[in-house]
Write an enzyme that holds these catalytic residues in place. Structure first.
Site, mmCIF file in Angstrom:
data_model
loop_
_atom_site.group_PDB
_atom_site.id
_atom_site.type_symbol
_atom_site.label_atom_id
_atom_site.label_comp_id
_atom_site.label_asym_id
_atom_site.label_seq_id
_atom_site.Cartn_x
_atom_site.Cartn_y
_atom_site.Cartn_z
ATOM 1 N N SER A 222 0.749 -1.038 0.040
ATOM 2 C CA SER A 222 -0.051 0.069 -0.102
ATOM 3 C C SER A 222 0.759 1.239 0.048
ATOM 4 O O SER A 222 0.077 2.351 -0.363
ATOM 5 C CB SER A 222 -0.977 0.052 1.203
ATOM 6 O OG SER A 222 -0.146 -0.031 2.515
ATOM 7 N N THR B 202 -2.313 -6.528 -1.058
ATOM 8 C CA THR B 202 -3.042 -5.642 0.118
ATOM 9 C C THR B 202 -4.737 -5.860 -0.024
ATOM 10 O O THR B 202 -4.914 -6.655 -1.213
ATOM 11 C CB THR B 202 -2.824 -4.247 -0.130
ATOM 12 O OG1 THR B 202 -3.224 -3.676 -1.303
ATOM 13 C CG2 THR B 202 -1.338 -3.759 0.152
ATOM 14 N N ASP C 60 -22.853 -0.848 7.931
ATOM 15 C CA ASP C 60 -22.412 -0.929 6.422
ATOM 16 C C ASP C 60 -23.450 -0.631 5.639
ATOM 17 O O ASP C 60 -23.832 -1.547 5.002
ATOM 18 C CB ASP C 60 -21.688 -2.259 6.162
ATOM 19 C CG ASP C 60 -20.641 -2.257 4.996
ATOM 20 O OD1 ASP C 60 -20.953 -1.438 3.890
ATOM 21 O OD2 ASP C 60 -19.500 -2.670 5.177
ATOM 22 N N ARG D 75 -7.718 3.001 8.197
ATOM 23 C CA ARG D 75 -6.914 4.004 7.581
ATOM 24 C C ARG D 75 -7.133 5.233 8.429
ATOM 25 O O ARG D 75 -7.998 5.536 9.025
ATOM 26 C CB ARG D 75 -7.518 4.523 6.216
ATOM 27 C CG ARG D 75 -7.528 3.543 5.061
ATOM 28 C CD ARG D 75 -5.825 3.434 4.628
ATOM 29 N NE ARG D 75 -5.799 2.536 3.510
ATOM 30 C CZ ARG D 75 -5.525 1.292 3.677
ATOM 31 N NH1 ARG D 75 -5.355 0.793 4.895
ATOM 32 N NH2 ARG D 75 -5.239 0.607 2.501
ATOM 33 N N ASP E 135 -3.961 2.102 15.171
ATOM 34 C CA ASP E 135 -2.922 1.595 14.312
ATOM 35 C C ASP E 135 -2.531 2.360 13.044
ATOM 36 O O ASP E 135 -1.488 2.088 12.535
ATOM 37 C CB ASP E 135 -3.221 0.103 14.064
ATOM 38 C CG ASP E 135 -2.226 -0.720 13.199
ATOM 39 O OD1 ASP E 135 -1.014 -0.971 13.589
ATOM 40 O OD2 ASP E 135 -2.482 -1.090 12.124
ATOM 41 N N GLU F 296 0.586 9.305 7.839
ATOM 42 C CA GLU F 296 1.469 8.401 7.813
ATOM 43 C C GLU F 296 2.655 8.635 6.440
ATOM 44 O O GLU F 296 2.354 9.070 5.486
ATOM 45 C CB GLU F 296 1.103 6.989 7.387
ATOM 46 C CG GLU F 296 0.269 6.501 8.601
ATOM 47 C CD GLU F 296 -0.535 5.044 8.331
ATOM 48 O OE1 GLU F 296 -0.098 4.223 7.527
ATOM 49 O OE2 GLU F 296 -1.373 4.752 9.117
ATOM 50 N N HIS G 134 0.790 0.811 11.782
ATOM 51 C CA HIS G 134 -0.054 0.403 10.785
ATOM 52 C C HIS G 134 0.335 -1.124 10.459
ATOM 53 O O HIS G 134 0.812 -1.616 9.340
ATOM 54 C CB HIS G 134 0.007 1.303 9.349
ATOM 55 C CG HIS G 134 -1.062 1.101 8.577
ATOM 56 N ND1 HIS G 134 -1.252 1.872 7.494
ATOM 57 C CD2 HIS G 134 -1.685 -0.065 7.832
ATOM 58 C CE1 HIS G 134 -2.197 1.282 6.710
ATOM 59 N NE2 HIS G 134 -2.599 0.153 6.944
ATOM 60 N N GLY H 184 -2.276 -5.830 10.352
ATOM 61 C CA GLY H 184 -2.406 -7.157 9.341
ATOM 62 C C GLY H 184 -1.042 -7.759 9.243
ATOM 63 O O GLY H 184 -0.988 -8.640 8.478
#
Length: 376
Positions: A45, A67, A147, A209, A233, A238, A255, A258
């Site tokens: 990413s 990703t 959602d 994000r 995170d 960034e 970050h 994952g």
């Protein structure tokens, strides 16, 4: 065939070594000149894949991103040039779900406020949100899902409004992609007004994000409300998060939610499968063969674990406190954020740890959490 690959992607050599010449590169500083004669480009990413990067290359056969998200890739441009593209949806979903769950267990212990009995609102019910819900529901936690896009698409799960989550959830965990325009824009979804409106003692976890939360507003609100507890995170700006924000988080990491060994291997492996399919050759490598055995063979349980014991089991697999401490010590250094990501000692997922306990019905939930060997 020349295969240009982000230097931080694991297992590239055993998977792609037979297919061509592998050239590792720094994904964040990658230039058009480096890409000019590549046949395959494999990124993460941190690399913006667009016309600026690819305009000098006239032979690219495949672009792959290890990703879940694709917001760093100009898909329209790749489509115009008929360059095949694949990402790795869901490759690290289990890792993110377990990270969020472990963070909640850590907060529960730190503040002597059991996770059991709380209501968790999950904003974004895609791969990572679903994985987080799976962990929580395995442990018997009530989960509220928000959602609107999936709800509109006819997803059969039960959804609630964001306002309902704000009113009812003790913990809010964010798992949305970043979208900057449109009806369901997520940039600054949690702006100053929404942050101020969080109910007392809310725990807010962000593993998606950084831009989903207005970080400047978060600093202002958090300084006024010590009752809010933050697990961050991801960060706006960034790899240079706001220095004022990091000390305000209970747990802060660069970050890496994952970044499990399984998740990172899965991402690379999915791209390997796609490239083999494109080249019309057999994908004869195995994901399981790549992974090392875990350093703890098995844990024998005398009784079904309570919440404190569950956290200890989780810490055998991943101790979030270590990464939090390291990040606080390094993030202000030049390139500290990226250095920690690059050198991260890939944690394992729950499935790496085998548990031995003979009363199967009492511990089915541990199997549902992902631990292996339960009841065997």
């Amino acid at each position: 065939m020349k295969i240009l690959v982000d230097e931080n992607m694991p297992y590239v050599e055993p998977l792609f070594g037979d297919l061509g010449e592998i050239i590792p590169v720094n994904g964040r500083t990658l230039t058009a000149a480096q890409v000019r004669d590549a046949d395959v480009l494999l990124v993460r990413s941190v690399t913006k894949v667009n016309a600026e990067l690819l305009s000098d290359n006239h032979q690219l056969k495949f672009v792959g991103s290890a990703t879940i998200g694709t917001d760093h890739v100009d898909l329209a441009y790749l489509g115009e040039r008929n360059i095949p593209f694949s990402n790795a949806p869901g490759c690290n979903a289990t890792a993110v779900g377990e990270f969020a769950f472990i963070a909640m267990l850590e907060l529960a212990q730190r503040f002597d406020s059991p996770l059991k009995g709380k209501v968790v609102g999950i904003v974004g019910a895609g791969n990572t949100g679903t994985a987080t819900a799976k962990c929580l529901q395995a442990y018997g936690i009530k989960v509220l899902l928000n959602d609107p896009i999936k709800e509109k698409q006819g997803d059969p799960r039960s959804f609630v409004s964001l306002e309902t989550i704000m009113a009812q959830a003790d913990i809010i965990s964010l798992h949305v992609p970043i979208t900057r325009t449109g009806e369901h824009k997520t940039k600054h979804l949690f702006d100053e007004a929404r942050l101020t409106a969080l109910k007392p003692n809310t725990w807010l976890v962000n593993c998606c994000r950084g831009d989903v939360i207005d970080n400047k507003a978060l600093v202002r609100v958090k300084r006024q409300r010590d009752d809010l507890k933050l697990v961050l995170d991801v960060w706006e700006g960034e790899p240079t998060p706001m220095p004022e924000l990091v000390p305000l988080a209970e747990f802060a990491t660069p970050h890496i939610a994952g970044y499990s060994l399984e998740g990172k291997a899965r991402g690379t492996f999915m791209l390997y499968q796609k490239l083999c399919q494109l080249l019309n050759i057999a994908a004869d490598k195995s994901l399981l063969d790549l992974l090392p055995s875990f350093n703890i063979k098995a844990v024998e349980l005398a009784t079904a674990p309570d919440e404190k014991a569950l956290l200890q089991l989780a810490r055998f697999v991943y101790d979030l406190r270590d990464d939090d401490k390291m990040f606080r010590n390094i993030f202000l250094n030049e390139n500290g954020f990226d250095t920690m990501r690059k050198n991260h000692r890939h944690r394992r997922e729950f499935s790496a740890l085998a548990l031995a306990y003979d009363r199967q019905l009492e511990v089915d939930w541990l199997s549902n959490l992902g631990f292996s060997g339960v009841g065997q």
